[in-house]
Design a protein around this motif. Structure first.
Motif, PDB file in Angstrom:
ATOM      1  N   SER A 126       0.786  -1.240  -0.096  1.00 26.45           N
ATOM      2  CA  SER A 126      -0.015   0.202   0.172  1.00 26.45           C
ATOM      3  C   SER A 126       0.894   1.337  -0.185  1.00 26.45           C
ATOM      4  CB  SER A 126      -0.781   0.030   1.379  1.00 26.45           C
ATOM      5  OG  SER A 126      -1.762  -0.899   0.999  1.00 26.45           O
ATOM      6  N   GLU A 127       1.948   1.054   0.666  1.00 23.66           N
ATOM      7  CA  GLU A 127       2.807   2.420   0.787  1.00 23.66           C
ATOM      8  C   GLU A 127       3.504   2.744  -0.369  1.00 23.66           C
ATOM      9  OE1 GLU A 127       3.303   4.604   3.461  1.00 23.66           O
ATOM     10  OE2 GLU A 127       1.456   3.606   4.167  1.00 23.66           O
ATOM     11  N   ILE A 130       0.691   4.789  -1.953  1.00 22.12           N
ATOM     12  CA  ILE A 130       0.519   6.126  -1.580  1.00 22.12           C
ATOM     13  C   ILE A 130       1.526   7.233  -1.708  1.00 22.12           C
ATOM     14  CG2 ILE A 130       0.273   7.146   0.743  1.00 22.12           C
ATOM     15  CD1 ILE A 130      -1.101   4.726   1.713  1.00 22.12           C
ATOM     16  N   ARG A 140      -3.395  12.082   1.801  1.00 19.70           N
ATOM     17  CA  ARG A 140      -4.589  11.725   3.014  1.00 19.70           C
ATOM     18  C   ARG A 140      -5.817  11.039   2.448  1.00 19.70           C
ATOM     19  NH1 ARG A 140      -2.543  17.117   4.838  1.00 19.70           N
ATOM     20  NH2 ARG A 140      -4.222  17.851   3.236  1.00 19.70           N
ATOM     21  N   ARG A 143      -4.834   7.374   2.494  1.00 23.85           N
ATOM     22  CA  ARG A 143      -4.529   6.922   3.966  1.00 23.85           C
ATOM     23  C   ARG A 143      -5.870   6.717   4.633  1.00 23.85           C
ATOM     24  NH1 ARG A 143       0.194   6.158   4.690  1.00 23.85           N
ATOM     25  NH2 ARG A 143       1.952   7.454   4.222  1.00 23.85           N
ATOM     26  N   THR A 144      -7.049   7.588   4.245  1.00 27.13           N
ATOM     27  CA  THR A 144      -8.449   7.432   4.678  1.00 27.13           C
ATOM     28  C   THR A 144      -8.924   6.303   4.123  1.00 27.13           C
ATOM     29  OG1 THR A 144      -8.470   9.917   5.106  1.00 27.13           O
ATOM     30  CG2 THR A 144     -10.707   8.685   5.057  1.00 27.13           C
ATOM     31  N   MET A 146      -7.292   3.611   3.313  1.00 23.96           N
ATOM     32  CA  MET A 146      -6.574   2.584   3.700  1.00 23.96           C
ATOM     33  C   MET A 146      -7.279   2.284   5.147  1.00 23.96           C
ATOM     34  SD  MET A 146      -4.328   0.761   3.165  1.00 23.96           S
ATOM     35  CE  MET A 146      -3.336  -0.740   4.177  1.00 23.96           C
ATOM     36  N   LYS A 147      -7.749   3.084   5.991  1.00 26.91           N
ATOM     37  CA  LYS A 147      -8.221   2.959   7.306  1.00 26.91           C
ATOM     38  C   LYS A 147      -9.585   2.508   7.177  1.00 26.91           C
ATOM     39  CE  LYS A 147      -5.846   6.554   9.747  1.00 26.91           C
ATOM     40  NZ  LYS A 147      -5.719   8.037  10.326  1.00 26.91           N
ATOM     41  N   PRO A 152      -5.718   1.658  -0.055  1.00 23.76           N
ATOM     42  CA  PRO A 152      -5.709   2.985  -0.511  1.00 23.76           C
ATOM     43  C   PRO A 152      -6.391   3.199  -1.897  1.00 23.76           C
ATOM     44  CG  PRO A 152      -3.594   2.272  -0.880  1.00 23.76           C
ATOM     45  CD  PRO A 152      -4.367   1.001  -0.220  1.00 23.76           C
TER      46      PRO A 152
END
Length: 182
Positions: A126-127, A130, A140, A143-144, A146-147, A152
């Motif tokens: 994922s990184e 991102i 951002r 990342r949202t 992702m959460k 992502p």
């Protein structure tokens, strides 16, 4: 797959989104200007002019941003989505990062929030994706995602000139075919 499938952005959907954003920005402005007129409202919270002004300001900011994004997409000459032997090149939404290679994808799932369906593209790293974000805001948003969803990356047909169910079948079929080649 030897052919390249290009799915354009839908100008009609973008115009509708921009129109809706304009209406909601105007409503936000009206709320800010007329916040004091809610003194007699039956709900205690809505009697507070600061609450009304805050809601109006948030509407102006959020829907102003979505309207500007829609205008930028309307002028964008890039294809909304490209599916080829390399992977999926996404240019369809605010958190798009371009090419998502087939060998980076671990799973594709469908999710629905209210009436909007979208594809969740689960990736191995994922990184890495991102890191492709060209702005802090885009990172951002990713990342949202992702959460909330565990990945992502997501694709919706909201700005595409394509039916969601057909898009889902097409991407799943191409993912399964290319997964077996790698």
């Amino acid at each position: 797959m030897t052919e390249k499938i290009e799915i354009p952005l839908s100008k009609n959907k973008l115009f509708l989104g921009i129109g809706g954003s304009i209406i909601l920005v105007v409503l936000g402005i009206w709320l800010v200007i007329n916040a004091d007129e809610f003194q007699e409202h039956s709900m205690q919270l809505l009697r507070n002019p600061m609450v009304i002004k805050a809601a109006g300001t948030l509407a102006i900011l959020f829907f102003g941003a979505t309207g500007i994004y829609g205008c930028r997409k309307l002028l964008d000459k890039k294809v909304g989505l490209i599916i080829d032997s390399n992977g999926i090149t996404d240019n369809s939404n605010a958190s798009s990062v371009g090419l998502i290679e087939w060998n980076d994808i671990s799973e594709i799932k469908t999710q629905q929030v209210m009436s909007t369906k979208f594809l969740l593209i689960n990736v191995i790293d994922s990184e890495k994706h991102i890191g492709k974000a060209k702005s802090g805001l885009k990172a951002r948003l990713m990342r949202t995602n992702m959460k909330m969803y565990g990945t992502p990356l997501s694709i919706t047909s909201n700005t595409l000139k394509y039916d969601f169910e057909k898009l889902e079948q097409l991407i799943q079929a191409e993912f399964n075919r290319n997964k077996n080649l790698g």
